[in-house]
Scaffold this active site. Sequence first.
Site, PDB file in Angstrom:
ATOM      1  N   LYS A 175       0.930  -1.280   0.122  1.00 17.77           N
ATOM      2  CA  LYS A 175       0.054   0.007   0.109  1.00 17.77           C
ATOM      3  C   LYS A 175       1.033   1.310  -0.210  1.00 17.77           C
ATOM      4  O   LYS A 175       1.861   1.221   0.666  1.00 17.77           O
ATOM      5  CB  LYS A 175      -0.826  -0.072   1.099  1.00 17.77           C
ATOM      6  CG  LYS A 175      -1.986   1.118   1.593  1.00 17.77           C
ATOM      7  CD  LYS A 175      -2.767   0.767   2.847  1.00 17.77           C
ATOM      8  CE  LYS A 175      -4.011   1.431   2.858  1.00 17.77           C
ATOM      9  NZ  LYS A 175      -4.844   1.213   4.117  1.00 17.77           N
TER      10      LYS A 175
ATOM     11  N   SER B 122      -9.192   0.552   3.007  1.00 20.31           N
ATOM     12  CA  SER B 122      -8.620   1.529   2.007  1.00 20.31           C
ATOM     13  C   SER B 122      -7.492   1.075   1.371  1.00 20.31           C
ATOM     14  O   SER B 122      -6.818   1.367   0.446  1.00 20.31           O
ATOM     15  CB  SER B 122      -7.791   2.581   2.740  1.00 20.31           C
ATOM     16  OG  SER B 122      -7.372   2.126   3.862  1.00 20.31           O
TER      17      SER B 122
ATOM     18  N   SER C 178      -9.642  -1.839   7.086  1.00 20.35           N
ATOM     19  CA  SER C 178      -9.091  -1.455   5.583  1.00 20.35           C
ATOM     20  C   SER C 178      -8.100  -2.734   5.084  1.00 20.35           C
ATOM     21  O   SER C 178      -7.739  -2.655   3.974  1.00 20.35           O
ATOM     22  CB  SER C 178      -8.107  -0.375   5.747  1.00 20.35           C
ATOM     23  OG  SER C 178      -9.007   0.824   5.833  1.00 20.35           O
TER      24      SER C 178
END
Lengths: 472, 70
Positions: A83, A159, A183
């Site tokens: 990420k 996310s 997330s």
Amino acid sequence: MADLAMASLTDATAIAAAVHQGDIQVQALIEATLHDINERDRALNCFTSTVAERAIKRSQAIDQARQAGQPLGPLAGVPFAVKNLFDVAGEVTLAGAKINRQNPPATQDATAIARLEQAGAILVGALNMDEYAYGFVTVNHHYGATPNPHAPQRVAGGSSGGSAAAVAAQLVPLTLGSDTNGSIRVPAGLCGVYGLKPTYGRLSRAGAALFSASLDHIGPFARSVRDVALSFDVMQGADPRDPVCTEKAPTPTLPTLAQGIDDLKIALLGDHFERGMQPEIASAVDSVATALGISQKVVLPEAARARAAAYLITASEGSQLHLSRLQTRLMEFDPATRDRFVAGALIPQSWYLQAQRLRRWFRDQVRAVFEQVDILIAPTTPCVAPLITQETMMIEGRSVLVRPHLGLYTQPLSFIGLPVLSVPVAQAGSLPVGVQIIAAPYQEAKVLRIAQWLEAQGIVAPAAYKNRAIAD
Amino acid sequence: MTTPHETVSELSRAEVQTYVEQTAKLLGLSLPAEVEPQVVENFVRLIAIARPVLELELPDTIEPATTFEP
């Protein structure tokens, strides 16, 4: 990896074994992986950058080490991505924000990256996310939406959507994400892969941009339980760079993975966790509960209030973290996060402190539950992946906003830092559905034993990637 | 009898807007006209989210869960 003769290498463990045996050349694998990303990611939009030069250099070093007969790490040659809130030395850490583009490059890798690379894995790039991790959909105003690889009109979840989708679409076998309220688990569930949110403080967050420090965790996504266990094991360990990272000795989970589940008391979560879900979700939970022979149901008292308190802490801490940017660069924020960040900055301190007190109280209540059971089962999300354009959904006869509601079942659990693995439940004809396997703090090994058993029974498996849309 | 938290929930949108405007000023936040209505809307949502948290009576012995080690 689609065009490699190594298509049978379905997970990181298999790749590392082939590297150890000399069956594949790591440089060829990494070059093919980078080529594949370059070709297919135009549609998948998982990656925001790649680090080709660094990756090829490392691949050559591993090939040379193997030829020289030097010992190789347990993840030797395995490509992975992170990420884009993880620091990568020499790269700017975006955290999904346009504002961050002007920041200086990171001077060192995040601890989690360094530990995976110490084990032989090779970083190939950084992945899309909701701005500053404030979202459940990965629809980013600056870097675009990451569509669900199984249904491109639908969200990947967030996310850490790029992290889940990259594994689901088999661009890489292993990725890292972060989880504050769900997330990791939400996108894992919606994309049909495994996603582990370990115990709070179990894995170092050093070098990962914070969102809400009280609740932030990091963890891996993978296509097999053994990959989750292996990557989790090599990332464990104290880290003075992260003030909440535990000093407890690492507890390897791989050695006990196949130990079976006969000694574990398992219960289904009732009340808050059995209300308001679509039929596909209820069916997946039933499938897991039946396979495990679960007859007991337990309730976590005041789970809905716990979820609300998690929301307040997140909004308050996240907004305070970004206050100076809200003051000076407001209109450069993603509109999807901007208004929530500003509203969060206005929360009275009394609300925040009550939420933090409720966190301790709720932890005590749940500790008592874990004196009776070892493992809890709950759905990951209340629905399959919503359409990217969808704003509301019906839950228990009332219309609710889709995006915040995706965290209905994940938020109360991360609120008190429990270790949770979202497992992909195999259901013919359905979009991916995830189920959460939950244990007491630091009991990741038990969570992974359950998952391994379910995987062996064929109850859980990564959603087959067909490289085409499932008809909506 | 109305509880204190019910009273908060019954604040009018105009009252919430006043709170948002004044507190934003206190925090050095300048809200353009096109942003403020959504912020007010989000704060109305936060009031609804906060209510069940604030209504739960906790023993005085329960400390906030924040930690600090000197």
